[in-house]
Structures are given as structure tokens and as C-alpha cells.
Design an enzyme around this catalytic site. Sequence first.
Site, short mmCIF file in Angstrom:
data_model
loop_
_atom_site.label_atom_id
_atom_site.label_comp_id
_atom_site.label_asym_id
_atom_site.label_seq_id
_atom_site.Cartn_x
_atom_site.Cartn_y
_atom_site.Cartn_z
N ASP A 70 44.25 46.56 40.73
CA ASP A 70 43.17 47.50 40.43
C ASP A 70 43.67 48.92 40.40
O ASP A 70 42.93 49.84 40.24
CB ASP A 70 42.02 47.34 41.43
CG ASP A 70 42.44 47.79 42.84
OD1 ASP A 70 41.58 47.73 43.74
OD2 ASP A 70 43.59 48.16 43.03
N ASP A 80 46.87 40.72 42.00
CA ASP A 80 46.41 41.18 43.29
C ASP A 80 45.01 40.61 43.44
O ASP A 80 44.25 40.56 42.49
CB ASP A 80 46.37 42.71 43.28
CG ASP A 80 45.92 43.26 44.61
OD1 ASP A 80 45.00 44.08 44.62
OD2 ASP A 80 46.49 42.84 45.63
N ASP A 109 47.98 49.83 44.01
CA ASP A 109 48.99 48.93 43.48
C ASP A 109 50.04 49.65 42.65
O ASP A 109 50.82 49.00 41.97
CB ASP A 109 48.33 47.85 42.60
CG ASP A 109 47.48 46.91 43.42
OD1 ASP A 109 46.44 46.47 42.91
OD2 ASP A 109 47.87 46.64 44.57
#
Lengths: 74, 626
Positions: free
Chosen positions: B504, B312, B508
Site C-alpha cells: 500500500d 503485503d 512499504d
Amino acid sequence: MTKSYPIKGKVCVSCAARAEKKIAELPGVESARVNALTKKVTLEAAPDCFPGVALEADRILRREEDGASLVIGQ
Amino acid sequence: MRIPLRVPAALALMAASLLIRGPAWIPSALAISAYAVSGYDVLWRALRNITRGRVFDENFLMSLATVGAIIIGEYAEAVAVMIFYQVGEFFQDYAVDRSRGAIADAMDLRPESARVLRDGQEMTLNPEEARVGDTLLLRPGERVPLDGVILTGDTTLDTAALTGEAMPREAGPGDDILSGTVNLTGLLTVRVSHSFEQSTVSRILEMVENATDKKSRQEAFITRFSAVYTPVVVILALLLAFVPPLIIPGAMLPDWVYRALNFLVVSCPCALVVSVPLTFFAGIGGASRAGILVKGANFLETLAEASTFVFDKTGTLTEGSFTVEKAVPAMGTEEELLRLAALAERHSNHPIARSIREAWGKPLDEESGELKELPGGGVVAEIGGRHVLAGNARMLASHGVPVPEYSANGTLVHLASDGEYLGHLVISDLVKPCARQALGKLRREGIEELVMLTGDTEQAGRAAAEGLNISQVHTGLLPQDKVAKVEELMARPNRKGSLVFAGDGVNDAPVLARADVGFAMGALGTDAAIEAADIVIMNDDPCKMASALRIARRTVKIARQNAGFAIGVKLLVLGLSVFGLSTLWMAVLADVGVTVLAILNAMRALSLKREDKVCVCEFQPGALAA
């Protein structure tokens, strides 16, 4: 509910595996883990199954390994 | 009676049996006593276990082998083997205890006491007795026993025990302080925020301990294997003992019984059964010393097989906080452009607005009139009588102000006043200093596929990807799109290894759960990430991913070495014993010796290479505007 109990005495790894299998088959026990390295037994069962399942687990553990027992405090 | 006493006693008796001359029964009696002294507990356990229905275990095999040896007249050998076995078992227990101790020491974060001020009284408590709201006193050099918030005092903290980071962190009043860190320089009072059970130290220790509850595939296989193995071996041994004498002419029964005994002794699977779980235990312990928390032995295994890493962008590879990189006015000065933008964005909570205000930094002296925020577009404001637009190209265009084509590394905020285009600000999310090097390390470890996912714009995503040398980028993704993308990548038919996702943790969670292995970054104190991820990196450093990969691969390699070594040696000696080329000595050595060596080898998984403890990166300067 998940509860953990320390193991007093020595457990050999294969005894732990055998005890684990038998404990997992106890009625009411959803999952069981006997960890010889960390010397802990972790049981998952409905809240009202405790401490009954813990006492049963202790019996099974003693049968598999002489000198090993669960510390079930209260 | 303890082994250290029994063994010399048995040896003495045996020696006596060999040396003393006299009526035939004396040496025999001495030998039998020696045997009894050295092996009574083994025999007893074997019998007891049979009554409990558990026939085929170590005790039984050893009893059978040695009793068999006695029956065929090999007294000395029976005693010797029993002694050797007991010594070996003793040493094995000792080695396992030492290993466990070493692992616990390596993770030793637990402080013994806490000094607390209650009702004006200073007292020393067990950390478990401290309550939330208590005032904790810390002197320089002490390990912090509980989580809390600093009330008074400035200090530097050593977070190495938690994060593996060597750089000390500064902290002062109002800052959070975590248990397990070491207070280096200052005298502090701290308000306790979490009970000992809920403290960072306890949760980390619990997580690492419980990680071995999730068995690796290797361990699960070995458990099943040994349950089947022993009965099979005993049957084979019986066949070996009795069949050849019947069918091969000239074959002597005692001969073959001896070989069968050998066979039995070698066949014990102890080395496998002990060393593999211990290897993973050590690997998990080693990783935690590097500030990497692995939540299950199985994840270490899956990580070792990784072929694809998906990241990400925001917060993982980039800092996650926007910064104004430059101001590009079409007319007028940079400063004026920035000032106007700050005035327009003064009330917006959008991270971009915040970054603009921060970049301006000075107080806003002019009044902003009516402000209207258009989600996904920008802000319309009346400032000093002028009709000001601050937003993206689409928004300005829809208000009648055409925007020239610009390409830049980041998000562009355009400004217009009374229909005239004034210029734009370039706002970007800075790439973490270590990110590029971290990805380089992953490539050097053989990870070929690196993918970046982001909810950010294509421009911003592309820019970051280029800076990091990532070829596969997918932009503009909503959280559910990210899950879909990861599923798509995992569903490819020719996929070779596992897929790792690093995020993080805050938003997510679904992707972390879906991937084969989920890494959460910068999780120091974040509950959500710790819950969702399989592996938690305690500080923000992307470099640790490569370390985790290396540790995982090394652990799996050591486990395989042990398994291979144990099985190899056993098969060899089994083969030898069938052909009568091995003695009972060799058999016991193959069993006990291999186990001890395997345990020692397993401990290698605990040690860390220097580069895994500390990540040293080149500093990448970021650009800041005005």
C-alpha cells in the site's frame, strides 16, 4: 536540477537518439533525454549550468534534425 | 514546397518525359527535373549532414540509391523510387502524429478553464492561474479542473478518467475532490487545495509522459543497433557492387551496382526505430486509461516477465482496518463482554482498540478508573471496582489468568475480571472483496508463485492466506524482514522471471524499491506511494494487477511482432536483392510499407479489453459482531 524543454518541429526517432547521446556528453550534464514521442528534452545538471546547457542542447538538436529546436522560455 | 504539391508535379514531369518525343535531351531533362522536384530536399539534407560529419543516414542512402540509378540510366525508376519514398515518409509522419494525438486524447484529463469566485466576482480563468485558497465553482457535468475540498453541495463523481472505475462516488462538504474527475450531479463550491501544476491531473500526465523517458531494453538495443548497422550496410553494399564484377566472369557492373542500390534502400532501419518506442508509448497510454500508471517503459517489460507475485497483506489484500468479527463469552452475554472491552480500551489509540469501540458503538456510561496500556500486550483497567484485563493470551497469563487454547481466524482479545476468564473477541482484518478473484486471475495468467508477507500474527496471516488460497505465507515480519524476504526470493538461482511486489505504499517503500517491479495500491493522492512505486494503481482494486500484467504482456508482444516483422521482411528483400530478384520498388516498399504497418500495429497497444477497464468481482460478505 532537472529541467524539461518542449521541442518545436519534427524529430525523427533516430535523430533524437543521436542528439541525446551528444547532449549527454556536454560538460556539466549529468543526464539527458531527448524524447521524440513526447517532443521533450529533459536535462539534469547543476543549477548554474542552466540555461547554458539548454542553449548547447538546442544547437546540437538543430544539427541533428533540421527544423527542430528547443523552446527555451524565460 | 509541400509534398502534396511536389508529388503530382514530379509525376507530371515524369509522364511528360516518357511521352514527349523529340531530341534525346528533352526526355532526359524532364526526367531529371522530375527527380529534382521530388527529391531536392533529400539530396540537400544528405549533403548538409555529410558536412556535419554525419554521413550515413536515410537521406544519404536514398540519395545514393537514386543517383546511382540515374547513373546507370534508370531514370524512371529513380524518380519513381524517390516519389514513393517521399510519400511514404509523409504518411509515416502523419501516422506518428495521429498516434501521438490518439494517445493524448485517450488520456485527456485536462480541463480548459476554471470558474473561480474572487472578491465576490465570478471569473473564468485558465486553470494555471487559479491559486490555492480560491473558491472554485462547479456545475453538473463539468470536469473538475483542480484539486480541492468541497465547501458546499453534494454530488456524485465520475472517477473513470483517473481510476478506470465505472462506479460513481458520492461526495459532499468536507470531502476531497480531485482534478480530472467529472462532477456529475451537484452544484458545488470547492476550496482549491493545490495549484494546477501540483494537481493530480498534472502529476499523472507528467508521469505518464515521462514514462517513455525510461527506455525499455528493446528500445535501448535498437538504438545501439542502428548506430552500427548503417555503416556496415554501406560497406556491404560497396562490396556487393564492385567485388562480384571483378571476380565472377561475365558479371556486369551496372547489374551489380543496381543490386547494391537495392540493398542500400532496403537496409534502412526506420521501421524498427520508430515502431518500438511508439508501441511502449501506446501501451503506457492504454494502461493509464485503465487507471494504472506505469512510470517507465522498462517496468512494463519487466512486468511482462513476472513469475512471482509477493503481496503485503494489510491494506493490499485486506481492507487494512480491523473489525470485531465476533464476541465469544465464557460466561455472561456477548453484549456485556463487548461493553467491558470497550470500557477498557476507551483511551487506547491502537487500531484494535478503535475497532472494539466502533463495534460497541454506543456511549460508554460507566466510569473507567485507572487505565494502563501495555505495549504488545493489552490494557489493564479498574472498572466499577473490578480489576479488568483486556489483551492477548500472553498478557493475561503473565497476570495470573490462564487462557484456554483457541484457534480462530484473526487476532484474539481476551478479557478477564478479578482473575476470572470472561471470554474473547475475535478481531480480523477483512479480506478485500476482489482479492480472491484478483489472485485467481493472476493464476490464470500463468503466475505460479504467490507469496504473502505480513507483520501481523501467524493466526491472522494464516487465516487471510487460506481465504485467498495462498500457500506461501510469512508472518510476524518487521519492515526490514520484508526486504530481506524479498531479497531471498529474488536471489534464488533457478529463478525464471521477475518478482513483483504489491504494497500500500505507506510503509512499504523499501520493499517496493527492492523488488523488480513495485505496485502501489490505492494511491489516489498519496505522495509516498507514487514516489516509491514503479506502477501505481489508482484505486484500491487488486484486480488491476492482473490487468496490468495483461497489458504489459500484450505491449511487449506487439513490440516483438513489429521488430520481427521489420527484420524478417528486410532480410528477405536484402537476400532477394543480392540475387537480383528485387527491384528498387520492392526495396522502398519493404522500407516504408513495413514502417507504416508497424506503426499501425503499435497502436493496438492503446486499446483495452473490457475486462481491463472494469473489474467485476463477486461480493464476499464479511462478518461483523454485535
